[in-house]
Enzyme design. Structure first.
Site, PDB file in Angstrom:
ATOM      1  N   ASP A  28       0.830  -1.201   0.000  1.00 32.76           N
ATOM      2  CA  ASP A  28       0.000   0.000   0.000  1.00 32.76           C
ATOM      3  C   ASP A  28       0.872   1.261   0.000  1.00 32.76           C
ATOM      4  O   ASP A  28       1.980   1.255   0.552  1.00 32.76           O
ATOM      5  CB  ASP A  28      -0.904  -0.021   1.237  1.00 32.76           C
ATOM      6  N   GLY A  29       0.347   2.303  -0.598  1.00 30.99           N
ATOM      7  CA  GLY A  29       1.013   3.606  -0.535  1.00 30.99           C
ATOM      8  C   GLY A  29       1.560   4.098  -1.866  1.00 30.99           C
ATOM      9  O   GLY A  29       2.219   5.149  -1.921  1.00 30.99           O
ATOM     10  N   ARG A  41      -0.967   8.740 -10.316  1.00 36.69           N
ATOM     11  CA  ARG A  41      -0.997   7.552  -9.454  1.00 36.69           C
ATOM     12  C   ARG A  41      -0.333   6.347 -10.114  1.00 36.69           C
ATOM     13  O   ARG A  41       0.336   5.546  -9.464  1.00 36.69           O
ATOM     14  CB  ARG A  41      -2.451   7.184  -9.103  1.00 36.69           C
ATOM     15  N   HIS A  45       2.265   3.179  -9.020  1.00 38.68           N
ATOM     16  CA  HIS A  45       2.110   1.727  -9.202  1.00 38.68           C
ATOM     17  C   HIS A  45       3.294   1.158  -9.981  1.00 38.68           C
ATOM     18  O   HIS A  45       3.730   0.032  -9.749  1.00 38.68           O
ATOM     19  CB  HIS A  45       0.796   1.419  -9.932  1.00 38.68           C
ATOM     20  N   TRP A  77     -11.632  -3.265  -8.436  1.00 43.79           N
ATOM     21  CA  TRP A  77     -12.387  -2.997  -9.671  1.00 43.79           C
ATOM     22  C   TRP A  77     -13.171  -1.695  -9.552  1.00 43.79           C
ATOM     23  O   TRP A  77     -13.534  -1.100 -10.564  1.00 43.79           O
ATOM     24  CB  TRP A  77     -13.364  -4.142  -9.974  1.00 43.79           C
ATOM     25  N   LEU A 139      11.959 -20.372  -4.389  1.00 44.01           N
ATOM     26  CA  LEU A 139      10.894 -19.597  -3.743  1.00 44.01           C
ATOM     27  C   LEU A 139       9.562 -19.744  -4.497  1.00 44.01           C
ATOM     28  O   LEU A 139       9.545 -19.793  -5.730  1.00 44.01           O
ATOM     29  CB  LEU A 139      11.332 -18.132  -3.712  1.00 44.01           C
ATOM     30  N   GLU A 211       1.265 -13.286  12.319  1.00 44.02           N
ATOM     31  CA  GLU A 211       1.756 -12.053  12.950  1.00 44.02           C
ATOM     32  C   GLU A 211       1.537 -10.912  11.961  1.00 44.02           C
ATOM     33  O   GLU A 211       1.817 -11.071  10.765  1.00 44.02           O
ATOM     34  CB  GLU A 211       3.247 -12.172  13.283  1.00 44.02           C
TER      35      GLU A 211
HETATM   36  C1  FPP Z   1      -2.088   0.165  -3.101  1.00 48.04           C
HETATM   37  O1  FPP Z   1      -1.624   1.477  -3.213  1.00 48.04           O
HETATM   38  C2  FPP Z   1      -1.596  -0.626  -4.205  1.00 48.04           C
HETATM   39  C3  FPP Z   1      -2.376  -1.251  -5.106  1.00 48.04           C
HETATM   40  C4  FPP Z   1      -3.845  -1.222  -5.087  1.00 48.04           C
HETATM   41  C5  FPP Z   1      -1.788  -2.000  -6.219  1.00 48.04           C
HETATM   42  C6  FPP Z   1      -0.498  -2.689  -5.927  1.00 48.04           C
HETATM   43  C7  FPP Z   1       0.036  -3.077  -7.230  1.00 48.04           C
HETATM   44  C8  FPP Z   1       1.328  -3.042  -7.616  1.00 48.04           C
HETATM   45  C9  FPP Z   1       2.439  -2.736  -6.698  1.00 48.04           C
HETATM   46  C10 FPP Z   1       1.676  -3.280  -9.016  1.00 48.04           C
HETATM   47  C11 FPP Z   1       0.924  -4.314  -9.791  1.00 48.04           C
HETATM   48  C12 FPP Z   1       1.330  -5.685  -9.465  1.00 48.04           C
HETATM   49  C13 FPP Z   1       1.978  -6.539 -10.270  1.00 48.04           C
HETATM   50  C14 FPP Z   1       2.211  -7.939  -9.826  1.00 48.04           C
HETATM   51  C15 FPP Z   1       2.524  -6.118 -11.562  1.00 48.04           C
HETATM   52  P1  FPP Z   1      -2.694   2.645  -3.262  1.00 48.04           P
HETATM   53  O2  FPP Z   1      -2.976   2.937  -4.678  1.00 48.04           O
HETATM   54  O3  FPP Z   1      -3.899   2.277  -2.454  1.00 48.04           O
HETATM   55  O4  FPP Z   1      -1.894   3.804  -2.588  1.00 48.04           O
HETATM   56  P2  FPP Z   1      -2.487   4.977  -1.686  1.00 48.04           P
HETATM   57  O5  FPP Z   1      -3.107   4.310  -0.480  1.00 48.04           O
HETATM   58  O6  FPP Z   1      -1.273   5.769  -1.339  1.00 48.04           O
HETATM   59  O7  FPP Z   1      -3.472   5.709  -2.533  1.00 48.04           O
END
Ligand code: FPP
Length: 248
Positions: A28-29, A41, A45, A77, A139, A211
């Site tokens: 997240d983040g 945004r 990602h 979605w 892994l 944990e």
């Molecule tokens: C949350 O950050 C993150 C996501 C919803 C997507 C995570 C996806 C990736 C790291 C890339 C895609 C994955 C692969 C395997 C290619 P957020 O958008 O909620 O961030 P925020 O809370 O700061 O808005």
């Protein structure tokens, strides 16, 4: 009722130096990371996707055999269409770019979730990645894409009912054996970056005795050092699985 697969040794079974056997991560983040840099945004990602490799290598150095990443939830979605499309595209690019490299590093890739709502070309690329890496014994990387913990439990119960289970046959073992990846041990450690302290529908069944480790670090900044700190924190925690502490 058909026989159930064993789900492997209990969580917490030993890996080198008391490290967790299975680490699951909510990444997240990314959005905030991008906003701090006045970027869209999707740039967050993208940076987050790059960071997956860094974190995987760090986890491999700790000798951790199972890693799950939460890349796209059933709720995601509902994000703006452009962001959903961007995330789907990023997965496609990552598969194209990384699968061969992961295969060369003996990584086995598994998909956690549903493929029915994904574009056909992506579902096929995922299938090809699973097929290519299925005999690898390094892994195991489980990629949660269109995954939701509640839906996984509903799907398991539906499968049981479709098989004609009587109420007595609806047991923990029967449900556990019908999770999407019953061969993967439950996570010992769940890491969530980005400061929020919740599960957000991630591995609800499997997290019963995990944990939980929360860090304010935004996902694209959570590198080797972040991993080391999380693993150290895990090692310091006594795990009792609901039992009393050892008598002294
Ligand atoms: C949350 O950050 C993150 C996501 C919803 C997507 C995570 C996806 C990736 C790291 C890339 C895609 C994955 C692969 C395997 C290619 P957020 O958008 O909620 O961030 P925020 O809370 O700061 O808005």
């Amino acid at each position: 009722m058909g026989g159930l697969d064993a789900t492997g040794p209990p969580p917490g079974a030993e890996v080198p130096n008391g490290a967790p056997r299975h680490v699951a991560i909510t990444m997240d983040g990314n959005g905030r990371w991008a906003r701090e840099r006045s970027l869209p945004r999707l740039a967050g990602h993208r940076a987050g996707t790059e960071n997956i490799r860094v974190v995987l290598e760090a986890l491999e150095r700790h000798g951790i055999p199972y890693v799950t990443i939460y890349a796209f939830s059933t709720e995601n979605w509902g994000r703006p269409e452009a962001e959903v499309e961007g995330l789907i595209q990023l997965l496609g690019e990552a598969l194209e770019r990384e699968v061969r490299a992961l295969h060369e590093r003996n990584v086995r890739i598994l998909h956690l979730g549903s493929r029915s709502r994904l574009p056909a070309h992506l579902a096929e690329a995922i299938e090809a990645g699973l097929e290519l890496t299925k005999r690898n014994d390094g892994l195991t990387l489980c990629v949660g894409f269109d995954y939701g913990g509640r839906r996984e439990i509903v799907d398991a119960v539906r499968e049981l009912m479709a098989q004609g289970a009587t109420p007595d046959e609806v047991t923990e073992d029967a449900i556990r054996g019908r999770m999407y990846l019953p061969e993967v041990p439950e996570p010992d450690l769940i890491i969530r970056t980005g400061g929020d302290q919740r599960l957000s529908n991630f591995l609800l069944w499997q997290a019963a005795y995990s944990e939980l480790y929360f860090t304010p670090t935004l996902w694209p900044d959570f590198g080797q050092e972040g991993v080391d700190e999380a693993i150290d924190a895990y090692r310091r925690r006594p795990r009792r699985f609901g039992k009393a502490p050892d008598a002294d």
